[in-house]
Design a protein around this motif. Structure first.
Motif, mmCIF file in Angstrom:
data_model
loop_
_atom_site.group_PDB
_atom_site.id
_atom_site.type_symbol
_atom_site.label_atom_id
_atom_site.label_comp_id
_atom_site.label_asym_id
_atom_site.label_seq_id
_atom_site.Cartn_x
_atom_site.Cartn_y
_atom_site.Cartn_z
ATOM 1 N N GLN A 136 0.738 -1.376 -0.132
ATOM 2 C CA GLN A 136 0.132 0.015 0.015
ATOM 3 C C GLN A 136 0.799 1.226 0.010
ATOM 4 O O GLN A 136 0.510 2.121 -0.818
ATOM 5 N N LEU A 252 -14.803 5.375 -5.835
ATOM 6 C CA LEU A 252 -14.044 4.257 -6.304
ATOM 7 C C LEU A 252 -14.859 3.697 -7.583
ATOM 8 O O LEU A 252 -14.559 3.284 -8.507
ATOM 9 N N LEU A 268 -4.666 4.225 -6.353
ATOM 10 C CA LEU A 268 -5.224 2.943 -5.530
ATOM 11 C C LEU A 268 -5.969 2.137 -6.674
ATOM 12 O O LEU A 268 -5.882 0.774 -6.159
ATOM 13 N N VAL A 269 -6.807 2.420 -7.426
ATOM 14 C CA VAL A 269 -7.591 1.843 -8.385
ATOM 15 C C VAL A 269 -6.527 0.934 -9.449
ATOM 16 O O VAL A 269 -6.595 -0.196 -9.497
ATOM 17 N N ARG A 282 -10.838 -4.203 -2.943
ATOM 18 C CA ARG A 282 -11.900 -3.095 -2.654
ATOM 19 C C ARG A 282 -11.786 -2.643 -1.399
ATOM 20 O O ARG A 282 -11.943 -1.277 -0.869
ATOM 21 N N ARG A 285 -8.698 -0.405 -0.897
ATOM 22 C CA ARG A 285 -8.776 0.691 -1.385
ATOM 23 C C ARG A 285 -9.511 1.738 -0.564
ATOM 24 O O ARG A 285 -9.412 2.991 -0.477
ATOM 25 N N ASN A 288 -7.957 3.031 2.706
ATOM 26 C CA ASN A 288 -7.229 4.081 2.493
ATOM 27 C C ASN A 288 -7.602 5.200 2.233
ATOM 28 O O ASN A 288 -7.483 6.335 2.696
#
Length: 485
Positions: A136, A252, A268-269, A282, A285, A288
């Motif tokens: 991450q 998202l 992130l995606v 998922r 993401r 975060n």
């Protein structure tokens, strides 16, 4: 939340008890002399050492900063045995660097952090460890690289310009709410892709409620609960957390096929682990994004709040700030290149973070035997890394309770690794957005001090109150008046 004072209500702003508070400061530091021309801001008075276990525990739960005794200020480590585990309070840079840096593999986030942050960020950067944390961290780090700072600075300037247009010629504001407006809009514009349709007011309110409900300690937080056991959340906090999760999910969903990693959401995606090829889940993401909702605006908002308070309360500092900014950029937007020629402005931000660090306390649990200052630290021992005390102890600082930005100009090495100044932590887990946060704070302070007079009541002396972050209890009411030119 409206940043203006609408009047007619009991706000409990700036509790008017400056005499008692200053007497407390004098008790904590007899060397302090208010006649020296410096300002002595509010300080969380330590325990006397005469309190019973119940009294000291009660004070710690009410405000963790007030739950430490004189020994914590006088020596680098204090160890105590509770009913369930040993705790070691460290307030010295050598021990801090050992736990956070050279021997970070022997420690993990303490269980209390999981209980406090877990409901919101259980699978996010703020909470995870090991390889999951490394993946991450690699995913989000590029947006905070130094080469991108010059690209992000104009977006911060845009938000500051919008804020000035919003308040016009000025008026009464609560500084923390006002700065939360600014920093959340900066977060949305620079890191979230400036999404349309986001209910920013609702999210700002929800973020604050989550921090307050999660960060308010309860007696059960001191019990050795299993890590898997969820921490009950009050209804208001639960509703706020649902709002944050929904907002993160919407972001998202709007970028599900986005391969252009131009901002945090895109990173992130599109992120995959370079070693395994695994994409973030998922949940990772979303958690975060929630972590950045919290850490990405709350901490910087508080740094700006305290900095404006300190400048507003000390006329000499305010005048020097304005003179410095006028000499560099008398009008228009503060630019990225201006940062290098605003040394006093940066010093004020650093001194603000010394007195009111964004992360006043860090908690770690030992997982491999080691020693600290010759003391055995065993697995399951908890180490409390107390930045707040380290930044305010006579052992490490001259006149530590005074607001004295010049200390960072007299000794620039105070910003170096190993110095007793660690507002963003240290080691591998040092705050990933540190450079961005400093840039945002310097630009915000420089712009507002240049363009507005700041009037704060002389009896405004708010108690530093720690939840997850370090807030002024009751807020800080100020009058901003557009500068006459």
């Amino acid at each position: 939340m409206d940043i203006r004072d609408t009047g007619g209500r009991d706000t409990n702003w700036c509790k008017p008890s400056p005499t008692a508070a200053r007497n407390d400061i004098m008790t904590a530091s007899p060397a302090s002399k208010p006649s020296d021309g410096l300002f002595y801001p509010p300080h969380a008075k330590p325990l006397t050492g005469k309190e019973s276990f119940v009294q000291s525990t009660y004070k710690f739960l009410k405000n963790p900063l007030e739950g430490f005794g004189p020994l914590a200020y006088a020596q680098p480590i204090v160890s105590l045995k509770t009913f369930w585990y040993r705790t070691h309070v460290v307030s010295d840079p050598v021990g801090m660097l050992q736990v956070l840096g050279t021997e970070s593999a022997k420690f993990q986030k303490a269980p209390i952090d999981g209980r406090i942050l877990g409901p919101a960020t259980k699978e996010g950067l703020l909470s995870v460890g090991g390889d999951q944390w490394k993946t991450q961290r690699r995913a989000v780090a590029p947006i905070f690289a130094k080469r991108h700072m010059a690209d992000l600075a104009p977006m911060i300037a845009d938000v500051l310009r919008d804020f000035k247009a919003k308040i016009g010629e000025g008026g009464s504001v609560e500084l923390n709410a006002a700065m939360a407006d600014v920093t959340f809009d900066v977060l949305a514009k620079t890191l979230l892709g400036d999404p349309s349709g986001m209910d920013r007011e609702r999210l700002k309110t929800a973020t604050r409620k989550v921090v307050t409900s999660a960060g308010t300690l309860r007696p059960d937080d001191l019990l050795p609960m299993p890590r898997w056991m969820p921490r009950p959340i009050p209804p208001s906090g639960s509703r706020a957390l649902k709002a944050l999760k929904a907002a993160a999910d919407d972001l998202l969903d709007s970028r599900v096929d986005d391969t252009d990693a131009r901002d945090l959401v895109g990173l992130l995606v599109s992120a995959t682990d370079p070693h395994t090829g695994r994409a973030l889940s998922r949940r990772e993401r979303r958690d975060n994004l929630i972590g950045f909702f919290i850490a990405g605006h709350e901490t910087t908002a508080l740094t700006l709040t305290w900095a404006l308070y300190l400048a507003g309360m000390h006329g000499a500092t305010f005048a020097r700030l304005r003179d410095e900014v006028d000499a560099v950029r008398p009008d228009g937007d503060i630019s990225y290149d201006d940062m290098a020629v605003l040394p006093f402005t940066r010093a004020v931000i650093d001194e603000t973070m010394r007195l009111f660090p964004p992360a006043p306390i860090l908690n770690r649990e030992c997982i491999e035997p080691t020693t600290l200052y010759g003391r055995d630290i065993a697995p399951n021992d908890v180490v409390i890394l107390n930045n707040y005390i380290m930044h305010r102890t006579d052992r490490l600082w001259g006149n530590p309770l005074a607001f004295d930005p010049d200390r960072f100009l007299r000794d620039p090495s105070l910003r170096n690794k190993g110095a007793p100044f660690m507002p963003f932590g240290a080691g591998p887990r040092i705050c990933v957005g540190m450079a961005f946060a400093i840039m945002e704070a310097v630009m915000g302070l420089a712009t507002l001090v240049r363009d507005y007079d700041i009037d704060i009541s002389a009896d405004c002396y708010p108690r530093p109150l720690m939840t997850v972050t370090l807030r002024p209890e009751g807020g800080i009411k100020a009058k901003l008046t557009a500068r006459a030119r």
